[in-house]
Design an enzyme around this catalytic site. Structure first.
Site, PDB file in Angstrom:
ATOM      1  N   CYS A 110       0.833  -0.993  -0.074  1.00  0.00           N
ATOM      2  CA  CYS A 110       0.105  -0.046   0.201  1.00  0.00           C
ATOM      3  C   CYS A 110       0.875   1.186   0.072  1.00  0.00           C
ATOM      4  O   CYS A 110       1.647   1.331   0.791  1.00  0.00           O
ATOM      5  CB  CYS A 110      -0.724   0.112   1.207  1.00  0.00           C
ATOM      6  SG  CYS A 110      -2.031   1.331   1.304  1.00  0.00           S
ATOM      7  N   LYS A 131       1.849  -9.328  -2.916  1.00  0.00           N
ATOM      8  CA  LYS A 131       1.397  -8.394  -3.822  1.00  0.00           C
ATOM      9  C   LYS A 131       2.578  -7.267  -3.444  1.00  0.00           C
ATOM     10  O   LYS A 131       2.732  -6.719  -2.508  1.00  0.00           O
ATOM     11  CB  LYS A 131       0.089  -7.664  -3.510  1.00  0.00           C
ATOM     12  CG  LYS A 131      -0.359  -6.739  -4.584  1.00  0.00           C
ATOM     13  CD  LYS A 131      -1.752  -6.377  -4.526  1.00  0.00           C
ATOM     14  CE  LYS A 131      -2.240  -5.477  -5.477  1.00  0.00           C
ATOM     15  NZ  LYS A 131      -3.743  -5.012  -5.381  1.00  0.00           N
ATOM     16  N   GLY A 154      -5.517   2.131 -12.912  1.00  0.00           N
ATOM     17  CA  GLY A 154      -6.361   2.228 -14.316  1.00  0.00           C
ATOM     18  C   GLY A 154      -5.432   2.229 -15.229  1.00  0.00           C
ATOM     19  O   GLY A 154      -3.982   2.052 -15.346  1.00  0.00           O
ATOM     20  N   GLY A 205      -3.035  -3.872 -13.179  1.00  0.00           N
ATOM     21  CA  GLY A 205      -2.856  -2.574 -13.159  1.00  0.00           C
ATOM     22  C   GLY A 205      -3.365  -2.256 -14.842  1.00  0.00           C
ATOM     23  O   GLY A 205      -2.716  -2.802 -15.519  1.00  0.00           O
ATOM     24  N   GLY A 253      -9.691  -4.189 -11.120  1.00  0.00           N
ATOM     25  CA  GLY A 253     -10.020  -3.736 -10.093  1.00  0.00           C
ATOM     26  C   GLY A 253     -10.748  -2.042 -10.739  1.00  0.00           C
ATOM     27  O   GLY A 253     -11.940  -1.995 -10.801  1.00  0.00           O
ATOM     28  N   THR A 254      -9.985  -1.294 -11.002  1.00  0.00           N
ATOM     29  CA  THR A 254     -10.337  -0.015 -11.426  1.00  0.00           C
ATOM     30  C   THR A 254     -11.508   0.067 -12.492  1.00  0.00           C
ATOM     31  O   THR A 254     -12.708   0.768 -12.554  1.00  0.00           O
ATOM     32  CB  THR A 254      -9.255   0.918 -11.976  1.00  0.00           C
ATOM     33  OG1 THR A 254      -8.284   1.020 -10.904  1.00  0.00           O
ATOM     34  CG2 THR A 254      -9.798   2.485 -12.148  1.00  0.00           C
TER      35      THR A 254
HETATM   36  O1  RRO Z   1      -6.627   1.281   1.322  1.00  0.00           O
HETATM   37  C1  RRO Z   1      -5.870   1.871   0.627  1.00  0.00           C
HETATM   38  O2  RRO Z   1      -5.821   2.940   0.600  1.00  0.00           O
HETATM   39  C2  RRO Z   1      -5.201   1.164  -0.553  1.00  0.00           C
HETATM   40  C3  RRO Z   1      -4.365  -0.052  -0.271  1.00  0.00           C
HETATM   41 BR1  RRO Z   1      -4.649  -0.985   1.432  1.00  0.00          BR
HETATM   42  C4  RRO Z   1      -3.681  -0.600  -1.281  1.00  0.00           C
HETATM   43  O3  RRO Z   1      -2.987  -1.674  -1.339  1.00  0.00           O
HETATM   44  N1  RRO Z   1      -3.313  -0.069  -2.410  1.00  0.00           N
HETATM   45  C5  RRO Z   1      -4.033   1.206  -2.588  1.00  0.00           C
HETATM   46  O4  RRO Z   1      -3.977   1.932  -3.595  1.00  0.00           O
HETATM   47  N2  RRO Z   1      -4.901   1.720  -1.622  1.00  0.00           N
END
Ligand code: RRO
Length: 304
Positions: A128, A163, A215, A241, A263-264
């Protein structure tokens, strides 16, 4: 029809498309929805030992080429996640529990608890980009990456994926460290450190200041990370990604990903995305002449 099914660390997936951590993974209901809508597996939101509210708003900024977020690890804590996991597991597809912690001992404890909630695999969030003491601060150090991975591997029986952060000089070194720690695979990439500044307010837009960029704009960075990891490590790679089309997925697979996470592309709640991605990938494979995803993995390297 080309064969979309893949296998990663003994986990059978009906297609390479997995729900990435963070976008829909906070509740069991949204994970189950993604799985019923065609995701082959899902990764939960990153869960810690204690509940966390996360950062105050604004936590997300929409950009022309993706999203910037600084959610700040909001999550109900592992004790509050039991019912969510039960709901997430109901569709009968693999659920990968994402966990974050401050130390190897905390990671091991959480890993055991996530395993006991029924997770089929773990994804260690060592990446993160914007919460101090967690994530990238641990995950930029190969020595800690190896130690945390090793500690978790000694604590659970389910596969462990790590990750990785792109905010580092060499993501391949981090992948090698995870491999030496016994990881069953790596997920690349987490978000890229970034920020937005408000001209009107003359201050950063996110309450936290900096955030993580995801994104379409990060796709070249993710592709390069996957390519480099494939060249140096031997473990399976979950590519993530900027994947929002079957073509994006095919490119990641050719670069070396055995499966991909989305994800995005789901941010706008497009529940049909997973079926669309499968259809698009299938068509591309037919057009080019690939009969299985497996035979595409790493092809951009000229064979391995
Ligand atoms: O929660 C977040 O702010 C967050 C996490 Br845990 C992460 O692994 N990646 C991200 O972009 N946001």
């Amino acid at each position: 029809m080309p064969e979309l099914a893949v296998e990663i660390a003994g986990i059978e997936l009906e297609s390479p498309f997995i729900l990435a951590s963070g976008v829909w993974g906070e509740t069991g209901a949204t994970i189950a929805r993604a799985l019923r809508a065609g995701a082959a597996a899902a990764v939960t939101k990153s869960i810690g030992l204690e509940p966390r509210a996360g950062h105050p708003n604004p936590t997300v900024v929409e950009l022309p080429t993706g999203l910037l977020n600084a959610m700040g690890l909001p999550n109900p804590g592992i004790d509050g996640y039991k019912e969510e996991m039960e709901e997430a597991l109901a569709p009968g597809k693999p659920v990968i529990g994402s966990i974050f912690a401050k130390s190897a001992a905390e990671f091991s404890e959480l890993a055991r608890r996530m395993e006991s909630l029924g997770a089929h695999a773990l994804e260690l969030n060592l990446s993160c980009p914007h919460v101090s003491g967690y994530g990238a601060e641990l995950g930029q150090l190969p020595s800690l990456t190896r130690r945390i991975t090793g500690a978790v591997k000694n604590s659970v029986r389910i596969p462990v994926f790590v990750k990785l952060t792109p905010n580092t000089a060499s993501i391949a070194r981090l992948a090698l460290a995870a491999e030496r720690g016994g990881a069953d695979g790596v997920t690349a990439i987490n978000t890229v450190r970034g920020m937005a500044v408000s001209l009107e307010l003359a201050r950063p837009v996110l309450s936290h200041g900096r955030g993580g960029y995801s994104g379409p704009g990060v796709k070249p960075i993710g592709l390069c990370a996957v390519y480099e990891i494939f060249e140096s490590a031997r473990l399976p790679i979950l590519g993530v990604g900027g994947i929002s089309s079957g073509r994006d997925a095919a490119e990641y697979i050719l670069a070396g990903a055995s499966a991909v996470q989305v994800g995005t592309a789901l941010y706008k709640n497009r529940v049909g995305v997973f079926r669309e991605l499968r259809r698009q990938l299938s068509r591309i494979m037919t057009d080019i002449g690939y009969s299985s995803v497996r035979e595409m993995v790493g092809r951009a390297h000229g064979g391995r």
